[in-house]
Motif scaffolding. Structure first.
Motif, PDB file in Angstrom:
ATOM      1  N   ILE A 162     -23.646 -26.459 -35.893  1.00 42.26           N
ATOM      2  CA  ILE A 162     -24.640 -25.382 -35.816  1.00 42.26           C
ATOM      3  C   ILE A 162     -25.371 -25.252 -37.152  1.00 42.26           C
ATOM      4  O   ILE A 162     -26.605 -25.174 -37.195  1.00 42.26           O
ATOM      5  N   VAL A 163     -24.628 -25.260 -38.252  1.00 45.35           N
ATOM      6  CA  VAL A 163     -25.229 -25.151 -39.589  1.00 45.35           C
ATOM      7  C   VAL A 163     -26.184 -26.318 -39.835  1.00 45.35           C
ATOM      8  O   VAL A 163     -27.308 -26.126 -40.320  1.00 45.35           O
ATOM      9  N   ALA A 164     -25.758 -27.525 -39.493  1.00 45.77           N
ATOM     10  CA  ALA A 164     -26.611 -28.701 -39.688  1.00 45.77           C
ATOM     11  C   ALA A 164     -27.876 -28.613 -38.834  1.00 45.77           C
ATOM     12  O   ALA A 164     -28.969 -29.003 -39.285  1.00 45.77           O
ATOM     13  N   LEU A 165     -27.757 -28.107 -37.618  1.00 44.13           N
ATOM     14  CA  LEU A 165     -28.921 -27.988 -36.743  1.00 44.13           C
ATOM     15  C   LEU A 165     -29.908 -26.950 -37.275  1.00 44.13           C
ATOM     16  O   LEU A 165     -31.121 -27.164 -37.235  1.00 44.13           O
ATOM     17  N   VAL A 166     -29.404 -25.845 -37.809  1.00 41.60           N
ATOM     18  CA  VAL A 166     -30.288 -24.840 -38.418  1.00 41.60           C
ATOM     19  C   VAL A 166     -31.025 -25.459 -39.606  1.00 41.60           C
ATOM     20  O   VAL A 166     -32.247 -25.307 -39.741  1.00 41.60           O
ATOM     21  N   ALA A 167     -30.311 -26.190 -40.450  1.00 38.11           N
ATOM     22  CA  ALA A 167     -30.941 -26.846 -41.600  1.00 38.11           C
ATOM     23  C   ALA A 167     -32.004 -27.839 -41.145  1.00 38.11           C
ATOM     24  O   ALA A 167     -33.098 -27.909 -41.721  1.00 38.11           O
ATOM     25  N   GLU A 168     -31.701 -28.595 -40.094  1.00 41.40           N
ATOM     26  CA  GLU A 168     -32.670 -29.547 -39.556  1.00 41.40           C
ATOM     27  C   GLU A 168     -33.884 -28.817 -38.991  1.00 41.40           C
ATOM     28  O   GLU A 168     -35.026 -29.254 -39.174  1.00 41.40           O
ATOM     29  N   GLY A 169     -33.666 -27.707 -38.320  1.00 38.22           N
ATOM     30  CA  GLY A 169     -34.779 -26.923 -37.797  1.00 38.22           C
ATOM     31  C   GLY A 169     -35.685 -26.415 -38.911  1.00 38.22           C
ATOM     32  O   GLY A 169     -36.909 -26.516 -38.819  1.00 38.22           O
ATOM     33  N   LEU A 170     -35.091 -25.885 -39.956  1.00 34.91           N
ATOM     34  CA  LEU A 170     -35.880 -25.409 -41.098  1.00 34.91           C
ATOM     35  C   LEU A 170     -36.662 -26.563 -41.730  1.00 34.91           C
ATOM     36  O   LEU A 170     -37.823 -26.407 -42.102  1.00 34.91           O
ATOM     37  N   ALA A 215     -31.357 -14.227 -40.277  1.00 42.11           N
ATOM     38  CA  ALA A 215     -30.232 -14.053 -39.356  1.00 42.11           C
ATOM     39  C   ALA A 215     -30.165 -15.246 -38.423  1.00 42.11           C
ATOM     40  O   ALA A 215     -31.116 -16.017 -38.312  1.00 42.11           O
ATOM     41  N   ILE A 216     -29.018 -15.373 -37.767  1.00 42.96           N
ATOM     42  CA  ILE A 216     -28.942 -16.243 -36.601  1.00 42.96           C
ATOM     43  C   ILE A 216     -28.635 -15.331 -35.421  1.00 42.96           C
ATOM     44  O   ILE A 216     -27.993 -14.287 -35.567  1.00 42.96           O
ATOM     45  N   ALA A 217     -29.151 -15.725 -34.263  1.00 43.52           N
ATOM     46  CA  ALA A 217     -29.030 -14.884 -33.076  1.00 43.52           C
ATOM     47  C   ALA A 217     -28.569 -15.719 -31.902  1.00 43.52           C
ATOM     48  O   ALA A 217     -28.941 -16.884 -31.773  1.00 43.52           O
ATOM     49  N   THR A 218     -27.760 -15.107 -31.048  1.00 39.20           N
ATOM     50  CA  THR A 218     -27.308 -15.752 -29.823  1.00 39.20           C
ATOM     51  C   THR A 218     -27.051 -14.688 -28.771  1.00 39.20           C
ATOM     52  O   THR A 218     -27.144 -13.491 -29.050  1.00 39.20           O
ATOM     53  N   ALA A 219     -26.703 -15.122 -27.581  1.00 31.32           N
ATOM     54  CA  ALA A 219     -26.390 -14.187 -26.500  1.00 31.32           C
ATOM     55  C   ALA A 219     -25.172 -13.350 -26.877  1.00 31.32           C
ATOM     56  O   ALA A 219     -24.220 -13.848 -27.478  1.00 31.32           O
ATOM     57  N   ALA A 220     -25.199 -12.078 -26.513  1.00 26.38           N
ATOM     58  CA  ALA A 220     -24.119 -11.155 -26.868  1.00 26.38           C
ATOM     59  C   ALA A 220     -22.755 -11.632 -26.385  1.00 26.38           C
ATOM     60  O   ALA A 220     -21.757 -11.478 -27.092  1.00 26.38           O
ATOM     61  N   ASP A 221     -22.714 -12.264 -25.209  1.00 24.11           N
ATOM     62  CA  ASP A 221     -21.416 -12.698 -24.692  1.00 24.11           C
ATOM     63  C   ASP A 221     -20.858 -13.917 -25.419  1.00 24.11           C
ATOM     64  O   ASP A 221     -19.709 -14.284 -25.210  1.00 24.11           O
ATOM     65  N   ALA A 253     -21.402 -14.170 -28.954  1.00 21.89           N
ATOM     66  CA  ALA A 253     -21.399 -13.811 -30.371  1.00 21.89           C
ATOM     67  C   ALA A 253     -20.005 -13.681 -30.975  1.00 21.89           C
ATOM     68  O   ALA A 253     -19.858 -13.735 -32.188  1.00 21.89           O
ATOM     69  N   GLY A 254     -18.985 -13.536 -30.161  1.00 23.93           N
ATOM     70  CA  GLY A 254     -17.630 -13.453 -30.685  1.00 23.93           C
ATOM     71  C   GLY A 254     -16.973 -14.808 -30.887  1.00 23.93           C
ATOM     72  O   GLY A 254     -15.873 -14.893 -31.438  1.00 23.93           O
ATOM     73  N   ASP A 255     -17.639 -15.880 -30.476  1.00 22.57           N
ATOM     74  CA  ASP A 255     -17.074 -17.219 -30.608  1.00 22.57           C
ATOM     75  C   ASP A 255     -16.881 -17.560 -32.087  1.00 22.57           C
ATOM     76  O   ASP A 255     -17.785 -17.352 -32.896  1.00 22.57           O
ATOM     77  N   PRO A 256     -15.711 -18.080 -32.449  1.00 20.46           N
ATOM     78  CA  PRO A 256     -15.450 -18.398 -33.853  1.00 20.46           C
ATOM     79  C   PRO A 256     -16.461 -19.366 -34.471  1.00 20.46           C
ATOM     80  O   PRO A 256     -16.774 -19.245 -35.656  1.00 20.46           O
ATOM     81  N   ALA A 257     -16.993 -20.298 -33.705  1.00 16.05           N
ATOM     82  CA  ALA A 257     -17.931 -21.276 -34.269  1.00 16.05           C
ATOM     83  C   ALA A 257     -19.226 -20.612 -34.728  1.00 16.05           C
ATOM     84  O   ALA A 257     -19.706 -20.895 -35.838  1.00 16.05           O
ATOM     85  N   ILE A 258     -19.797 -19.738 -33.927  1.00 15.98           N
ATOM     86  CA  ILE A 258     -21.059 -19.091 -34.308  1.00 15.98           C
ATOM     87  C   ILE A 258     -20.819 -18.095 -35.437  1.00 15.98           C
ATOM     88  O   ILE A 258     -21.635 -17.960 -36.345  1.00 15.98           O
ATOM     89  N   ALA A 293     -22.599 -18.389 -39.150  1.00 15.38           N
ATOM     90  CA  ALA A 293     -23.316 -17.289 -39.797  1.00 15.38           C
ATOM     91  C   ALA A 293     -22.743 -17.018 -41.189  1.00 15.38           C
ATOM     92  O   ALA A 293     -23.490 -16.820 -42.150  1.00 15.38           O
ATOM     93  N   GLU A 294     -21.426 -17.041 -41.291  1.00 17.66           N
ATOM     94  CA  GLU A 294     -20.788 -16.813 -42.589  1.00 17.66           C
ATOM     95  C   GLU A 294     -21.156 -17.920 -43.570  1.00 17.66           C
ATOM     96  O   GLU A 294     -21.486 -17.648 -44.722  1.00 17.66           O
ATOM     97  N   THR A 295     -21.129 -19.168 -43.122  1.00 15.69           N
ATOM     98  CA  THR A 295     -21.491 -20.292 -43.983  1.00 15.69           C
ATOM     99  C   THR A 295     -22.929 -20.172 -44.461  1.00 15.69           C
ATOM    100  O   THR A 295     -23.241 -20.444 -45.619  1.00 15.69           O
ATOM    101  N   LEU A 296     -23.823 -19.775 -43.559  1.00 11.54           N
ATOM    102  CA  LEU A 296     -25.232 -19.620 -43.906  1.00 11.54           C
ATOM    103  C   LEU A 296     -25.502 -18.343 -44.707  1.00 11.54           C
ATOM    104  O   LEU A 296     -26.590 -18.169 -45.249  1.00 11.54           O
ATOM    105  N   GLY A 297     -24.534 -17.443 -44.736  1.00 10.50           N
ATOM    106  CA  GLY A 297     -24.681 -16.200 -45.494  1.00 10.50           C
ATOM    107  C   GLY A 297     -25.656 -15.223 -44.874  1.00 10.50           C
ATOM    108  O   GLY A 297     -26.343 -14.475 -45.573  1.00 10.50           O
ATOM    109  N   VAL A 298     -25.722 -15.229 -43.526  1.00 13.03           N
ATOM    110  CA  VAL A 298     -26.651 -14.345 -42.829  1.00 13.03           C
ATOM    111  C   VAL A 298     -25.913 -13.577 -41.737  1.00 13.03           C
ATOM    112  O   VAL A 298     -24.858 -14.011 -41.269  1.00 13.03           O
TER     113      VAL A 298
END
Length: 163
Positions: free
Chosen positions: A50-58, A70-76, A78-83, A87-92
């Motif tokens: 996910i982090v690599a894809l965000v960097a590639e998108g930017l 921020a990063i945003a996803t569906a509420a259901d 958002a509790g997944d450990p990966a997302i 977010a923590e890695t990206l600091g947002v």
């Protein structure tokens, strides 16, 4: 308006996601938000992907030096450990977009996935999440891109839009 869930958490644990219910502007300042990455992802996706894809998108949007708000996803999801770890890695902050806000923003997506439309009622979860979190005046600055397990789209609004 963005409303945060307040709950106790263990030291070192990532903060809970912000829950989006409507427009994504700070009511105190009404200031435009910076770039928001909308993320869709499969259950087995690693945070590094996910982090690599965000960097590639930017990078693809020529926004490598831009401030990610921020990063945003569906509420259901958002509790997944990966997302949460991404977010923590990206600091947002992680914005959890509820179904109504996703569907409202889904009217403005430019990419259509038959599978996601059947599951979520929007053509692109990543695009709808980015648009919803960036606010009612948001526009896509990068339509959905994909990796093996995730999708990412970038949106911004107002003065935060790149020229």
């Amino acid at each position: 308006m963005i409303q945060a869930r307040i709950q106790a958490r263990a030291p070192g644990a990532p903060p809970p996601p912000t829950v989006l219910h409507g427009a994504a502007r700070d009511p105190a300042t009404e200031a435009p938000r910076a770039v928001v990455a909308g993320i869709g992802f499969r259950h087995a996706t690693l945070p590094e992907e996910i982090v690599a894809l965000v960097a590639e998108g930017l990078r693809q949007a020529d926004l490598a030096g831009a401030r990610l708000a921020a990063i945003a996803t569906a509420a259901d999801r958002a509790g997944d450990p990966a997302i949460r770890a991404a977010a923590e890695t990206l600091g947002v902050p992680l914005v959890a977009v509820d179904v109504e806000a996703l569907r409202e923003a889904g009217r403005r997506v430019v990419t259509r996935s038959v599978r996601i439309e059947a599951l979520r009622g929007v053509g692109s979860l990543a695009e709808a999440a980015a648009l919803a979190a960036a606010g009612p005046d948001a526009r896509l600055v990068l339509p959905r891109i994909a990796s093996a397990g995730a999708t990412c789209a970038l949106a911004a609004s107002g003065d935060a839009l790149p020229s």
